[in-house]
Design a protein around this motif. Sequence first.
Motif, PDB file in Angstrom:
ATOM      1  N   CYS A   1      26.184  35.364 -48.178  1.00  0.00           N
ATOM      2  CA  CYS A   1      27.088  36.072 -46.944  1.00  0.00           C
ATOM      3  C   CYS A   1      27.752  37.134 -47.622  1.00  0.00           C
ATOM      4  O   CYS A   1      28.462  36.881 -48.730  1.00  0.00           O
ATOM      5  CB  CYS A   1      27.996  34.982 -46.280  1.00  0.00           C
TER       6      CYS A   1
ATOM      7  N   CYS B   1      31.660  35.780 -46.978  1.00  0.00           N
ATOM      8  CA  CYS B   1      32.377  34.480 -47.537  1.00  0.00           C
ATOM      9  C   CYS B   1      31.497  33.964 -48.798  1.00  0.00           C
ATOM     10  O   CYS B   1      31.876  32.892 -49.331  1.00  0.00           O
ATOM     11  CB  CYS B   1      32.481  33.385 -46.406  1.00  0.00           C
TER      12      CYS B   1
ATOM     13  N   CYS C   1      25.879  34.237 -40.630  1.00  0.00           N
ATOM     14  CA  CYS C   1      26.210  32.956 -41.602  1.00  0.00           C
ATOM     15  C   CYS C   1      26.552  31.737 -41.236  1.00  0.00           C
ATOM     16  O   CYS C   1      27.490  31.576 -40.220  1.00  0.00           O
ATOM     17  CB  CYS C   1      27.656  33.715 -42.353  1.00  0.00           C
TER      18      CYS C   1
ATOM     19  N   CYS D   1      30.636  31.064 -42.113  1.00  0.00           N
ATOM     20  CA  CYS D   1      31.786  31.909 -41.581  1.00  0.00           C
ATOM     21  C   CYS D   1      31.471  32.532 -40.202  1.00  0.00           C
ATOM     22  O   CYS D   1      32.424  33.221 -39.603  1.00  0.00           O
ATOM     23  CB  CYS D   1      32.670  32.779 -42.499  1.00  0.00           C
TER      24      CYS D   1
ATOM     25  N   PHE E   1      29.709  35.406 -39.920  1.00  0.00           N
ATOM     26  CA  PHE E   1      29.690  36.849 -39.880  1.00  0.00           C
ATOM     27  C   PHE E   1      28.180  37.202 -39.605  1.00  0.00           C
ATOM     28  O   PHE E   1      27.151  36.538 -39.783  1.00  0.00           O
ATOM     29  CB  PHE E   1      29.699  37.076 -41.327  1.00  0.00           C
TER      30      PHE E   1
END
Length: 411
Positions: A336, A339, A354, A357, A359
Amino acid sequence: MKRIERVRLYPTAGQRRRLNFALDVTRQLFNALLQQRRDAWRMRRYSVSTKEQYRELTALRAEDARVAAVYRECQDAVLHRLDLAFAAFFRRIKQGETPGYPRFRGHLRWGQLEFPHGDRALKFNAEQTKVKIPGIGLVSLRKGRRVPTFGRAWLVRRGTHWFACFECERDVAPLPRTGKSIGIDRGVHVLAATSEGRLIGNPRFLARARLLIERFQRAVSRKRRGGKNRRKAVRLLARAYERIKEARRDFLHKAARKIVNASDAIVLEALNLRSMTRSAKGTMETPGRNVRAKAGLNRALLDSSFGLLRQMIVEKAVEAARTVVEVDPRYSSQECARCANVAAESRRERRYVCIGCGFRVHADVNAALVIRGRAELRPAARGASLEDLTDPRSVPDAGAELARCDQEVAA
Ligand SMILES: [Zn+2]
């Protein structure tokens, strides 16, 4: 670093005949030299040296008018080329790869006349509208090109066209600084993606070109083998391939130019075996998508395109005094960008979502961001923030690409 200036030649019918003759002679020479080495080894376990063959070439020129009619240094270059082929062969054996013995060349696999000391052999007229080529004559050049001082030079036949290539010194002309750096990923779903969210896709002209090529291929297969009409059809097919390659070069030059103009530092994946097999792996991840026969040509062009794009980026970057950084690309497609969580499950076809997190971004853009991050540049030099990119549809190119992908899934 060297720069290649390529200029179109406009030979007359007679010059064209002499050029083709020189190609024939050098090709037959290559095959004869190869055969001599192969036979000597098979029958007597004897390695023929380059020096011996060089001497024999001199003797051959004295007794064979055909060989003598071709410029000597072009023939020396043939011998050098054979040496390179053998050096590559022995290197592959040493590294335990499939050796691949140097091959005999048919006329379709031989299209280059090399002049190792080009500046000695090739002379321009004062206006650079013509070039004098030994054994060929005074050949017209495409207008408007200024070729600076050059060293090595070669002539190439591409389909029915001829070009002269001159190896020149590269002048460095720094471009104004932009304060930005950019990561480039060799995409799985597109040709390449940038960390700024731009997708360098499969341009539409390739799809159109595919139709054209299929039509010419059918035309060839309908003609009688060995016939005059078949030869004509083959020439048209070869010309179609050349036009596609030209269009692709043009497209890639422009893409590379945009990237180099926009960023002070360009981060690329280091060349290694892994990055070479990435696209094949991508194919395995999405079986059925890329294995369609129709996709074959597009795929092949895309695969070879990235190498070309990369080369153009590096050349333009050197000329503009930009920095090129190479990083290890391993797991860049699973990591990612926000993160640094590494998980294969975060990859969902063309999207990256992700699991750590949340994303969300186009999968290839995520990899480009990771690649840029790995260059460990100062945060101030990083340019666009990740926040701008969280919605893949906020990037115009990525939005269109994702919409197409959704349609494919729905269909
Ligand atoms: Zn994350």
